[in-house]
Design a protein around this motif. Structure first.
Motif, PDB file in Angstrom:
ATOM      1  N   ALA A  49      -3.824  -1.074  -1.345  1.00 49.05           N
ATOM      2  CA  ALA A  49      -2.710  -0.489  -2.096  1.00 49.05           C
ATOM      3  C   ALA A  49      -2.569   1.175  -1.839  1.00 49.05           C
ATOM      4  N   ILE A  50      -3.851   1.782  -1.736  1.00 49.25           N
ATOM      5  CA  ILE A  50      -3.985   3.376  -1.473  1.00 49.25           C
ATOM      6  C   ILE A  50      -3.288   3.482  -0.152  1.00 49.25           C
ATOM      7  N   ASP A  51      -3.694   2.752   0.922  1.00 46.64           N
ATOM      8  CA  ASP A  51      -2.918   2.928   2.212  1.00 46.64           C
ATOM      9  C   ASP A  51      -1.374   2.896   2.177  1.00 46.64           C
ATOM     10  N   ALA A  52      -1.039   1.862   1.775  1.00 41.90           N
ATOM     11  CA  ALA A  52       0.386   1.845   1.462  1.00 41.90           C
ATOM     12  C   ALA A  52       0.942   3.018   0.890  1.00 41.90           C
ATOM     13  N   ASP A  53       0.323   3.439  -0.213  1.00 39.32           N
ATOM     14  CA  ASP A  53       1.193   4.752  -0.901  1.00 39.32           C
ATOM     15  C   ASP A  53       0.776   5.895   0.093  1.00 39.32           C
ATOM     16  N   VAL A  54      -0.196   6.012   0.668  1.00 34.78           N
ATOM     17  CA  VAL A  54      -0.221   7.213   1.698  1.00 34.78           C
ATOM     18  C   VAL A  54       0.669   6.934   2.769  1.00 34.78           C
ATOM     19  N   ARG A  55       1.029   5.912   3.338  1.00 34.20           N
ATOM     20  CA  ARG A  55       2.000   5.773   4.298  1.00 34.20           C
ATOM     21  C   ARG A  55       3.456   6.219   3.616  1.00 34.20           C
ATOM     22  N   ASP A  56       3.840   5.736   2.507  1.00 34.68           N
ATOM     23  CA  ASP A  56       4.929   6.007   2.065  1.00 34.68           C
ATOM     24  C   ASP A  56       5.263   7.609   1.741  1.00 34.68           C
ATOM     25  N   LEU A  57       4.120   8.195   1.219  1.00 30.83           N
ATOM     26  CA  LEU A  57       4.320   9.532   0.967  1.00 30.83           C
ATOM     27  C   LEU A  57       4.277  10.292   2.433  1.00 30.83           C
ATOM     28  N   ASP A  60       8.011   9.899   3.423  1.00 25.53           N
ATOM     29  CA  ASP A  60       9.056  10.805   2.504  1.00 25.53           C
ATOM     30  C   ASP A  60       8.696  12.359   2.971  1.00 25.53           C
ATOM     31  N   MET A  61       7.560  12.529   3.356  1.00 30.89           N
ATOM     32  CA  MET A  61       7.484  14.072   3.565  1.00 30.89           C
ATOM     33  C   MET A  61       8.001  14.450   5.085  1.00 30.89           C
ATOM     34  N   GLN A  62       7.885  13.524   6.170  1.00 29.60           N
ATOM     35  CA  GLN A  62       8.725  13.509   7.523  1.00 29.60           C
ATOM     36  C   GLN A  62      10.183  13.486   7.174  1.00 29.60           C
ATOM     37  N   MET A  63      10.715  12.749   6.253  1.00 30.99           N
ATOM     38  CA  MET A  63      12.011  12.875   6.238  1.00 30.99           C
ATOM     39  C   MET A  63      12.781  14.006   5.327  1.00 30.99           C
ATOM     40  N   VAL A  64      11.989  14.805   4.435  1.00 36.42           N
ATOM     41  CA  VAL A  64      12.201  16.088   3.973  1.00 36.42           C
ATOM     42  C   VAL A  64      12.117  17.175   4.928  1.00 36.42           C
TER      43      VAL A  64
END
Length: 770
Positions: A49-57, A60-64
């Protein structure tokens, strides 16, 4: 952190949810906690779960970062384009700058050139303004003339007020003095036009107030303006009042309702007839127009007068009260005339007058005239009800006369039924009239003056009802009331149509006797019922307080009915007695039988004997039914012999002397015997007078003697002993007068008493009275 480690969470998800998002998150502590409390499977799930959250984060940072970089590139492009554009505009900007420099230069040159003339231009502008003002002053007479022609009086006064001060200040200048004179002359015309206009009835209220204020601005006397204003508003108010009472409202009196069904005598009193509906509509419409048109105009006049009187001590404010009082009196006159002509129902009268009264309360000082207004309206209403009630009573008697002329119930029980019906109808009309007047109490509630008017009106109504029979009776028989009754008789009935018709009807004996029956019961059955209705408690039905009649007035009412009834019965006896006298005259004129019958004794009584006795019998029967005084049969010992010739000569002379002094038209008592005796007395007195004018031969003297003896004998069946003696004396005097004028023996030619009595006894058996 030690406390968190000592309290193992229920699951890794719970620990993650509570700690990872915290601002004070400790990764090592969190790792130790998860490893220490969770199973391997839970640790793996939590790690995934923590790995999935890290990938989502990270995503998001790359898109910004990418979006911000795109914006930065675009801004750089825009800056490069702006720099290129400004570099291309630089020659134009330098050209504009040089143009502004030249403009400033030219401005300095112009200012330098005109600086020397600026003061001169300012002077010319000032002179131009003064010239325009002078032009306005010189054009003032023309301006006033145009305003006069257009009727713009306020604008004219405004223009004059603006210029008059300057003109008066410089009137030493000839031209300005002429202008001032012309302007004042025009203002004089305007003042006259305003005064004339102020008195016009066609001017609206607002225009009248404006004209008055304009006159005050001109300098007219405030008292004169106020009086002129009220004069014009008075004319306008009267015009509006006449418009409220249109032609239909002012039409003649509406015919009173007829009673078409004799079996329903109270129909005219209880059922609202078409004429009543029209009267109600006429009054309602008139009062509605008064409340919505006339009274607002009067209120506007009062407001305008107060505006005129403000700050003007010379204006007497009593003028407004006098004006309002006069206008309300004019309204009262119109309403009283309408009420008198139409006589609307009490309910309509109360509602309509209440509408007018509420609107009048808005006027200044309404309390000083409102009570008198309502009182006079109530007095007119009670007078109309009184007039209508007496007129309906007269019509009821006219209908009774019509039925008597037809003879449908003569000497039958139908006469009693018809009289009872007529009496019930008269009493019902009296009761309805009293209730109508008491219903007017809704108008006088809380007003002492109006309540007194109403009480007086009800008392007058009761007097009119009580005296109605007496007044109608005296008019019917064509005689004036007795001197001690006339002052007590009011003028009953404002509409004299019925009274006049009743005075001109053909005389009928049945009608006369029917009126005698009504007169004997008038005070007890009709007047008393009306008085009881007036004295009955209101019971909360809005009929107002009870009204009672004094014992002295009740006695006068009864006396008037009694004397009128006696006079009517006397008239009946006179008419019937004169009819008998005419029969006797014709009989004596036809008594000559010729020379061959001089010594022949009469074979029977003259036809006039049976005619007279039959008519007396009919009259006696009618009186018995009317007066409830039946004739008692005579016993056989009441006869004293024909003319009592066995009396001494002194007794006979004394009896004949009393007969000669007997008055034929003596007062008639209200009894059957007295009335029949009066009829016979008139007839026998005429018989005696006609006998004195003739001469007789022996046979006609015998006929006269036998007829007189038979009449005296038959008359005893109808009258009492004393009246019978007087009637016999008249007949005996007629025989004695004929004997003195007999050309064949005088008194000696008379038959003996025995012979005359025998023949009369035989003839009497053959006389039929049915």
């Amino acid at each position: 952190q030690q406390q968190q480690q000592q309290q193992p969470p229920t699951s890794c998800d719970t620990v993650a949810g509570n700690v990872l998002d915290s601002q004070d998150f400790d990764a090592q502590g969190h790792f130790d906690t998860v490893i220490g409390c969770a199973s391997v499977a839970e640790v793996l799930v939590h790690a995934n779960a923590i790995d999935a959250d890290v990938r989502d984060l990270d995503g998001d940072m790359q898109m910004v970062v990418h979006e911000n970089y795109s914006k930065f590139i675009r801004s750089m492009d825009v800056q490069r384009q702006m720099r290129e554009s400004l570099e291309g505009l630089e020659p134009d900007l330098r050209s504009i700058g040089s143009g502004f420099t030249r403009i400033a230069e030219h401005q300095r040159n112009v200012e330098g050139a005109t600086a020397s003339r600026a003061s001169k231009v300012a002077d010319l502008l000032t002179q131009q303004k003064l010239c325009k003002k002078l032009q306005v002053l010189f054009d003032l007479p023309t301006t006033l003339q145009r305003c006069l022609e257009r009727g713009a009086y306020s604008r004219a006064v405004q223009a004059y007020s603006c210029c008059a001060g300057t003109l008066r200040e410089h009137k030493h200048i000839d031209s300005l003095r002429v202008v001032l004179q012309d302007a004042e002359q025009q203002m004089g015309r305007i003042r006259s036009a305003l005064e004339l206009r102020l008195g016009s009835e066609k001017l609206s209220g607002e225009e009248a107030v404006q004209s008055a204020v304009t006159l005050l601005d001109v300098g007219c006397n405030a008292a004169f303006v106020a009086e002129r204003f009220l004069e014009g508003r008075a004319e306008a108010s009267r015009s509006c009042l006449h418009a409220c009472f249109d032609d239909e409202t002012q039409a003649g009196a509406i015919a009173k309702p007829e009673v078409s069904d004799p079996a329903a005598p109270e129909a005219a009193c209880k059922v609202e007839s078409p004429s009543t509906t029209l009267a109600s509509a006429a009054l309602h419409d008139a009062c509605d127009r008064i409340a919505t048109k006339w009274v607002p105009g009067l209120h506007q006049t009062a407001t305008g007068f107060l505006q005129i009187a403000a700050d003007h001590e010379s204006v007497d404010e009593k003028l407004l009260l006098a004006f309002t009082t006069l206008e309300v009196q004019e309204l009262r006159s119109h309403l009283t005339h309408l009420i008198k002509v139409k006589c609307p129902p009490a309910e309509t009268l109360v509602s309509s007058i209440s509408t007018v009264s509420k609107s009048l309360q808005l006027l200044p000082a309404a309390g000083q005239f409102l009570g008198s207004f309502l009182g006079n309206i109530v007095r007119a209403a009670t007078a109309a009800v009184r007039s209508n009630a007496v007129d309906l009573m007269a019509r009821e008697l006219i209908q009774l006369h019509t039925r008597c002329i037809s003879g449908s119930f003569r000497l039958t029980e139908g006469l009693s039924e018809e009289l009872t019906r007529t009496e019930s109808a008269l009493a019902g009309q009296a009761e309805v009239a009293v209730n109508a007047c008491r219903g007017l109490a809704a108008l006088t509630a809380g007003d002492v003056e109006a309540s007194q008017y109403l009480a007086t009106g009800i008392q007058d109504l009761l007097a009119s009802i009580a005296f109605a029979f007496a007044r109608i009776t005296w008019d019917c028989i064509g005689r004036e009331p007795l001197h001690d009754v006339a002052p007590s008789l009011p003028a009953c009935g404002g509409n004299i149509v019925s009274a006049t018709a009743l005075a001109k009807v053909e005389w009928n004996d049945d009608f006369g006797l029917a009126c005698v029956w009504l007169g004997r019961r008038w005070d007890e059955r009709i007047s008393h019922r009306a008085r009881s209705t007036a004295a009955a408690p209101s019971g909360g039905d809005g009929r107002g307080p009870p009204v009672e009649v004094s014992a002295e007035a009740v006695a006068k009412h009864a006396q008037a009915s009694q004397q009128a009834t006696e006079a009517l019965l006397a008239h009946c006896t006179i008419v019937c007695g004169q009819r008998l006298a005419h029969r006797f005259c014709n009989a004596l004129a036809a008594s000559d039988m010729g020379a061959g019958a001089l010594d022949t004794e009469p074979e029977g009584p003259s036809p006039v004997v049976e005619e007279v006795i039959r008519e007396a019998s009919v009259f006696d029967t009618q009186l018995a039914r009317i007066l409830n005084d039946s004739r008692k049969p005579r016993s056989g010992n009441h006869r004293r012999g024909t003319f009592s010739f066995q009396k001494s000569a002194m007794e006979l002379d004394l009896e004949r002397m009393m007969a000669r002094k007997l008055q034929a038209f003596a007062p008639v008592p209200l009894t059957r015997g007295g009335a029949v005796a009066s009829v016979l007395r008139i007839g026998f007195k005429a018989f005696y007078e006609y006998a004195r004018e003739r001469t007789f031969d022996k046979r006609s003297l015998w006929q006269l003697q036998l007829d007189a003896a038979l009449l005296a004998e038959l008359a005893r069946d109808f009258v009492d002993t004393e009246d019978a003696s007087g009637l016999a004396g008249l007949l005996a005097e007629a025989v004695a007068s004929g004997a003195n004028r007999c050309t064949q023996g005088g008194v000696l030619a008379l038959l003996t008493a025995e012979a005359a009595e025998q023949r009369c006894e035989a003839w009497r058996k053959n006389i039929r009275l049915d």
